[in-house]
Enzyme design. Structure first.
Site, short mmCIF file in Angstrom:
data_model
loop_
_atom_site.label_atom_id
_atom_site.label_comp_id
_atom_site.label_asym_id
_atom_site.label_seq_id
_atom_site.Cartn_x
_atom_site.Cartn_y
_atom_site.Cartn_z
N LYS A 13 -19.30 -1.72 8.91
CA LYS A 13 -20.39 -1.37 8.08
C LYS A 13 -20.92 -2.13 7.11
O LYS A 13 -22.00 -2.43 6.85
CB LYS A 13 -19.95 0.27 7.31
CG LYS A 13 -19.84 1.30 8.46
CD LYS A 13 -19.55 2.49 7.71
CE LYS A 13 -18.56 2.54 6.68
NZ LYS A 13 -17.08 2.36 7.26
N ARG A 88 -20.17 11.78 3.01
CA ARG A 88 -19.14 11.62 3.76
C ARG A 88 -18.68 13.04 4.43
O ARG A 88 -17.67 13.09 5.07
CB ARG A 88 -17.83 11.13 2.78
CG ARG A 88 -17.90 9.90 2.32
CD ARG A 88 -16.53 9.39 1.30
NE ARG A 88 -16.77 8.16 0.92
CZ ARG A 88 -16.34 7.15 1.58
NH1 ARG A 88 -15.65 7.25 2.40
NH2 ARG A 88 -16.34 6.06 0.85
N ARG A 123 -4.96 -7.81 10.14
CA ARG A 123 -5.29 -8.58 8.80
C ARG A 123 -4.29 -9.11 8.26
O ARG A 123 -3.52 -8.25 8.04
CB ARG A 123 -6.25 -7.83 8.13
CG ARG A 123 -7.51 -7.63 8.73
CD ARG A 123 -8.66 -7.13 7.81
NE ARG A 123 -8.45 -5.95 7.17
CZ ARG A 123 -9.66 -5.24 7.03
NH1 ARG A 123 -10.87 -5.74 7.22
NH2 ARG A 123 -9.45 -3.94 6.46
N ARG A 156 -1.77 -5.74 3.61
CA ARG A 156 -2.16 -4.88 2.61
C ARG A 156 -1.98 -3.35 3.23
O ARG A 156 -1.87 -3.06 4.16
CB ARG A 156 -3.63 -4.85 2.29
CG ARG A 156 -4.26 -5.96 1.76
CD ARG A 156 -5.53 -5.99 1.45
NE ARG A 156 -6.44 -5.44 2.41
CZ ARG A 156 -7.71 -4.80 2.29
NH1 ARG A 156 -8.57 -5.30 1.19
NH2 ARG A 156 -8.35 -4.05 3.22
N ARG A 167 -6.53 7.34 7.85
CA ARG A 167 -7.80 7.29 7.50
C ARG A 167 -8.76 7.54 8.66
O ARG A 167 -9.89 8.06 8.45
CB ARG A 167 -8.08 5.81 7.03
CG ARG A 167 -7.31 5.60 5.71
CD ARG A 167 -7.52 4.14 5.49
NE ARG A 167 -9.08 3.57 5.09
CZ ARG A 167 -9.53 2.54 4.74
NH1 ARG A 167 -8.67 1.39 5.05
NH2 ARG A 167 -10.78 2.35 4.61
#
Length: 213
Positions: A13, A88, A123, A156, A167
């Site tokens: 996004k 949201r 990542r 992370r 999530r």
């Protein structure tokens, strides 16, 4: 163009917001940006938000929506805006409607859950200089070591696979129902996220071209 952009965490996004912002010369704004600006400027809504933040409490929806309405009706957004990260949930969308905030389109970037997990859990960040890598798309020359400074790379907490899955569950349960809400209003535009960012951007621009003045 007055646009809401939505999609699962890691769907891209932010990247697409930047591309749309550059093409149509409209600001891409997040809830956090607007909240911080209102607090800094000392607006009535900003001062109310600050009182909650200073007390370690979540800022209530009605205050957040008031700040968003103030920001979106300011000169900064006179030619349009891209709203990223809000609403949201359906109650937030209904509150936004009730405040009279007009939206031209809602862009949803569609990426499969397994691809999201692969993107985010792959990542790696340098513990020293902050350089970013990806085990599949931008691997370091030596596994686990930064090309630039030789320091160790780490994952992370937000990118750990189990965190990403949590999530995604929250997104599907709380935010994804917005697609049906906005589809019923004839505002929803869905774009399939592609492997290459440029390909996704091309699809986004094609989908949004009908909103050009």
């Amino acid at each position: 163009m007055r646009l809401i952009i939505m999609g699962a965490p890691g769907a891209g996004k932010g990247t697409q917001s930047e591309k749309i912002s550059a093409k149509w010369n409209i600001p891409a704004v997040s809830t956090g940006d607007m909240l911080r600006a209102a607090v800094k400027e000392g607006t009535p809504m900003g001062l109310t938000a600050k009182s909650y933040m200073d007390g370690g409490q979540l800022v209530p929806d009605e205050v957040v929506i008031g700040i968003i309405k103030d920001y979106l009706s300011s000169d900064k957004c006179s030619d349009g805006f891209i709203l990223d990260g809000f609403p949201r949930s359906i109650p937030q969308a209904e509150a936004l409607d009730a405040m009279g905030v007009k939206i031209d389109a809602v862009l949803s970037i569609e990426v499969a859950d397994e691809k999201i997990v692969e993107r985010m859990s792959g990542r790696r960040i340098c513990s020293s200089c902050g350089a970013s890598y990806h085990v599949a798309y931008k691997a370091p020359k030596t596994e686990g070591i930064c090309d630039h400074c030789g320091s160790a790379l780490y994952i992370r907490d937000d990118d750990a696979a189990e965190t990403v899955l949590k999530r995604l569950t929250t997104y599907h349960n709380t935010t994804e129902p917005l697609k049906e809400y906005y589809a019923a209003k004839g505002l929803l535009v869905c774009v399939e996220g592609q492997e290459e960012v440029a390909d996704t951007t091309a699809e986004v621009m094609k989908a949004l071209s009908k909103f050009e003045a």
